[in-house]
Design a protein around this motif. Structure first.
Motif, PDB file in Angstrom:
ATOM      1  N   LEU A 262       0.830  -1.206   0.000  1.00 11.82           N
ATOM      2  CA  LEU A 262       0.000   0.000   0.000  1.00 11.82           C
ATOM      3  C   LEU A 262       0.863   1.253   0.000  1.00 11.82           C
ATOM      4  O   LEU A 262       0.512   2.258  -0.637  1.00 11.82           O
ATOM      5  CB  LEU A 262      -0.933  -0.011   1.207  1.00 11.82           C
ATOM      6  N   HIS A 263       1.999   1.216   0.707  1.00 11.42           N
ATOM      7  CA  HIS A 263       2.929   2.350   0.683  1.00 11.42           C
ATOM      8  C   HIS A 263       3.398   2.600  -0.746  1.00 11.42           C
ATOM      9  O   HIS A 263       3.403   3.740  -1.223  1.00 11.42           O
ATOM     10  CB  HIS A 263       4.120   2.064   1.600  1.00 11.42           C
ATOM     11  N   TYR A 269       1.237   6.481  -6.972  1.00  7.27           N
ATOM     12  CA  TYR A 269       0.079   7.298  -7.378  1.00  7.27           C
ATOM     13  C   TYR A 269       0.437   8.772  -7.259  1.00  7.27           C
ATOM     14  O   TYR A 269       0.150   9.572  -8.166  1.00  7.27           O
ATOM     15  CB  TYR A 269      -1.116   6.970  -6.487  1.00  7.27           C
ATOM     16  N   ALA A 270       1.057   9.138  -6.145  1.00  6.52           N
ATOM     17  CA  ALA A 270       1.431  10.535  -5.935  1.00  6.52           C
ATOM     18  C   ALA A 270       2.450  10.997  -6.976  1.00  6.52           C
ATOM     19  O   ALA A 270       2.314  12.071  -7.560  1.00  6.52           O
ATOM     20  CB  ALA A 270       1.999  10.710  -4.528  1.00  6.52           C
ATOM     21  N   GLU A 271       3.451  10.175  -7.219  1.00 10.37           N
ATOM     22  CA  GLU A 271       4.506  10.524  -8.180  1.00 10.37           C
ATOM     23  C   GLU A 271       3.934  10.715  -9.588  1.00 10.37           C
ATOM     24  O   GLU A 271       4.301  11.659 -10.302  1.00 10.37           O
ATOM     25  CB  GLU A 271       5.563   9.416  -8.182  1.00 10.37           C
ATOM     26  N   GLN A 272       3.010   9.846  -9.974  1.00 11.56           N
ATOM     27  CA  GLN A 272       2.418   9.911 -11.312  1.00 11.56           C
ATOM     28  C   GLN A 272       1.476  11.098 -11.493  1.00 11.56           C
ATOM     29  O   GLN A 272       1.222  11.523 -12.618  1.00 11.56           O
ATOM     30  CB  GLN A 272       1.675   8.605 -11.600  1.00 11.56           C
ATOM     31  N   ASN A 273       0.959  11.625 -10.376  1.00  8.94           N
ATOM     32  CA  ASN A 273      -0.023  12.704 -10.457  1.00  8.94           C
ATOM     33  C   ASN A 273       0.481  14.039  -9.916  1.00  8.94           C
ATOM     34  O   ASN A 273      -0.307  14.953  -9.689  1.00  8.94           O
ATOM     35  CB  ASN A 273      -1.292  12.293  -9.704  1.00  8.94           C
ATOM     36  N   GLY A 274       1.805  14.152  -9.735  1.00 11.94           N
ATOM     37  CA  GLY A 274       2.383  15.410  -9.278  1.00 11.94           C
ATOM     38  C   GLY A 274       1.971  15.787  -7.871  1.00 11.94           C
ATOM     39  O   GLY A 274       1.833  16.975  -7.545  1.00 11.94           O
ATOM     40  N   ILE A 275       1.776  14.785  -7.008  1.00 16.67           N
ATOM     41  CA  ILE A 275       1.356  15.000  -5.619  1.00 16.67           C
ATOM     42  C   ILE A 275       2.521  14.668  -4.694  1.00 16.67           C
ATOM     43  O   ILE A 275       3.273  13.717  -4.939  1.00 16.67           O
ATOM     44  CB  ILE A 275       0.137  14.109  -5.285  1.00 16.67           C
ATOM     45  N   ARG A 276       2.680  15.423  -3.631  1.00 17.03           N
ATOM     46  CA  ARG A 276       3.703  15.132  -2.635  1.00 17.03           C
ATOM     47  C   ARG A 276       3.125  14.174  -1.595  1.00 17.03           C
ATOM     48  O   ARG A 276       2.133  14.492  -0.949  1.00 17.03           O
ATOM     49  CB  ARG A 276       4.180  16.417  -1.953  1.00 17.03           C
ATOM     50  N   PHE A 277       3.737  13.009  -1.448  1.00 12.50           N
ATOM     51  CA  PHE A 277       3.289  12.027  -0.464  1.00 12.50           C
ATOM     52  C   PHE A 277       4.320  11.921   0.648  1.00 12.50           C
ATOM     53  O   PHE A 277       5.483  11.608   0.411  1.00 12.50           O
ATOM     54  CB  PHE A 277       3.093  10.656  -1.113  1.00 12.50           C
ATOM     55  N   ALA A 298       9.847   8.911  -1.468  1.00  8.90           N
ATOM     56  CA  ALA A 298       8.716   8.067  -1.095  1.00  8.90           C
ATOM     57  C   ALA A 298       8.743   6.693  -1.758  1.00  8.90           C
ATOM     58  O   ALA A 298       8.372   5.691  -1.139  1.00  8.90           O
ATOM     59  CB  ALA A 298       7.405   8.771  -1.422  1.00  8.90           C
ATOM     60  N   VAL A 299       9.186   6.623  -3.009  1.00 10.32           N
ATOM     61  CA  VAL A 299       9.248   5.349  -3.723  1.00 10.32           C
ATOM     62  C   VAL A 299      10.537   4.610  -3.402  1.00 10.32           C
ATOM     63  O   VAL A 299      10.540   3.423  -3.047  1.00 10.32           O
ATOM     64  CB  VAL A 299       9.111   5.561  -5.242  1.00 10.32           C
ATOM     65  N   SER A 304      10.204   3.493   4.932  1.00  5.42           N
ATOM     66  CA  SER A 304      10.992   4.282   5.879  1.00  5.42           C
ATOM     67  C   SER A 304      10.151   5.388   6.500  1.00  5.42           C
ATOM     68  O   SER A 304       9.230   5.915   5.874  1.00  5.42           O
ATOM     69  CB  SER A 304      12.195   4.906   5.163  1.00  5.42           C
ATOM     70  N   ILE A 305      10.489   5.755   7.743  1.00  2.31           N
ATOM     71  CA  ILE A 305       9.857   6.919   8.374  1.00  2.31           C
ATOM     72  C   ILE A 305      10.683   8.175   8.105  1.00  2.31           C
ATOM     73  O   ILE A 305      10.312   9.269   8.516  1.00  2.31           O
ATOM     74  CB  ILE A 305       9.683   6.735   9.891  1.00  2.31           C
ATOM     75  N   GLY A 306      11.824   8.010   7.421  1.00  2.00           N
ATOM     76  CA  GLY A 306      12.636   9.154   7.021  1.00  2.00           C
ATOM     77  C   GLY A 306      13.631   9.586   8.081  1.00  2.00           C
ATOM     78  O   GLY A 306      14.336   8.761   8.677  1.00  2.00           O
TER      79      GLY A 306
END
Length: 470
Positions: A262-263, A269-277, A298-299, A304-306
């Motif tokens: 799901l991550h 999805y975010a990367e393909q649609n110009g969204i910051r996740f 993100a990908v 990771s929690i960063g």
């Protein structure tokens, strides 16, 4: 997180602060409410605030915060018995509650009203002096019914809001849709950080499974959506990732670890649609946020929690308390920052206490750091059992099962040498498959694993499992 009545702040006074389906409240009107409360409540008091995600509850919260009151936040599902328990334990001078519930407290004096909410004087004698820094009492981990609260200072709230606003790059044009309850640290952090920059909160009155929610989302130009892992699972089930949204530019996730599949789906999805996740990690004990994963990673750093939020520091410690510097070595996550809470409260006597943590909190989370300095959660110290001498993380076991059986909901518990899985999977054959799968993955005898059916797993309003009810 101050609401100031200053027109010169980029026209903030006339901007919309909160917008629901039926009403709009400007920053100017919010400032008026803050001023009115300051005139009414000249002394510093404890207010038991029974929260709803409404304009009147949020404006009341902001007004009380800005005039130096201390609030104990509890969810709208809090019943009279629980409220009376809070009254006995914490002795609040005031109760802020929906006016529709006013008849439950006929002996309480009405002080004032804010729309659909009423401020009642409880008549409780106040036998204590609260610490000057104390601002909020929040339930731990968004749980309901608990009488143990985290003590947060004004500095904690402001520091965390400023940090979140910085790394999320928030500005006045943001229009987040609020679906997390405001008494939950994650939900409250959305309110605080967006008020800080003069953004507009959107309050839907429908669930994400209803068409009216998404109509409201699109019609009002929602720019961001935030949720726990459970909420992302629900978004996935209702087809969110198959749609495009005109104004959406940011998605945030916290409140637990997303299953790997799901991550990846959310990140792509975010990367393909110009969204910051942004995948994030936090605890009420640190006001809300501790770590964040920049959307650019993100990908590539899925799971990771960063890294630590701006102004904070994360380290790993071994069982002796020594800092772990080597990569890929597991230890307990320890966080340092101005947003670390003052400590806990279990009754009115604790409200006089000062800062017991001194900017340091042991998260109870087990993790490791990779060669690039990114942190990963591997489990929790308190969610560990021994299976024939080997440590088994109950959180990891849950994650493995959910990734293998994505259509089922589940949670894990148990004791040493006995793993118990509870799931909403009705089919006995699939439950048997779960049992075989997890026993094989953690290398334990099949007889040591049980899988039981429960129609609906008990959850808090924010979507977290109520392990105390399993």
């Amino acid at each position: 997180m101050e609401i100031r009545r200053r027109k010169e702040e980029g026209g903030l006074y006339g901007r919309t602060a909160i917008q629901s389906k039926k009403a709009v409240l400007s920053y100017g009107q919010l400032s008026e409410i803050c001023g009115r409360m300051k005139g009414l409540l000249r002394d510093r008091n404890l207010i038991l605030h029974i929260c709803t995600n409404t304009i009147d509850a949020i404006s009341g919260y902001a007004a009380f915060f800005n005039c130096g009151q201390v609030q104990l936040l509890a969810g709208e599902e809090t019943g009279r018995e629980q409220i009376e328990a809070f009254m006995s334990l914490y002795r609040p001078r005031y109760l802020y509650i929906l006016a529709s519930r006013r008849q439950e407290y006929p002996d309480f004096r009405v002080v004032t009203c804010i729309g659909t909410y009423v401020l009642l004087e409880t008549g409780c004698r106040v036998p204590y002096r609260m610490h000057d820094s104390l601002a909020l009492l929040l339930t731990t981990s968004g749980s309901t019914g608990s009488r143990k609260f985290v003590r947060l200072s004004y500095q904690n709230v402001r520091a965390n809001a400023e940090s979140i606003a910085e790394y999320l790059e928030l500005n006045q044009e943001e229009r987040p849709v609020l679906i997390l309850p405001m008494y939950y640290a994650y939900g409250l952090s959305i309110i605080n950080s967006h008020f800080l920059v003069g953004a507009t909160l959107l309050l839907p009155d429908k669930s994400i499974f209803q068409k009216e929610f998404w109509d409201y989302f699109e019609r009002n130009g929602a720019t961001s959506i935030s949720g726990t892992p459970y909420m992302y699972e629900m978004l996935n089930k209702c087809g969110f990732f198959n749609r495009k949204f005109h104004g959406l530019r940011m998605m945030t996730q916290a409140g637990g670890k997303l299953p790997g599949q799901l991550h990846k789906k959310a990140a792509r999805y975010a990367e393909q649609n110009g969204i910051r996740f942004y995948a994030m990690y936090g605890q009420t004990e640190a006001t809300a946020r501790i770590a964040w994963l920049p959307y650019q990673w993100a990908v590539r750093k899925c799971g990771s929690i960063g890294q630590a939020i701006p102004g904070g520091r994360l380290v790993l410690e071994d069982e002796s308390g020594k800092e772990i510097r080597e990569p890929r070595t597991e230890g307990e996550l320890v966080y340092y920052g101005a947003n670390v809470s003052m400590g806990y409260a279990e009754g009115w006597k604790d409200l006089e206490k000062g800062d017991e943590r001194q900017g340091r909190v042991c998260t109870g989370g087990l993790g490791m750091r990779d060669e690039d300095g990114f942190y990963y959660i591997t489990g929790r110290k308190k969610r560990i059992i021994k299976m024939f001498g080997k440590r088994v993380s109950l959180d990891e076991a849950e994650m493995l099962i959910m990734e293998q059986f994505p259509e089922a909901d589940c949670c894990c518990g148990g004791r040493d040498d006995a793993l118990a899985v509870v799931t909403d999977e009705k089919e006995e054959g699939n439950r048997r498959a779960m049992q075989l799968f997890i026993a094989d993955r953690i290398k334990v005898p099949l007889a040591c694993v049980t899988v039981k059916y429960l129609e609906c797993l008990p959850r808090t309003e924010s979507g977290k499992i109520r392990y105390d009810m399993i």
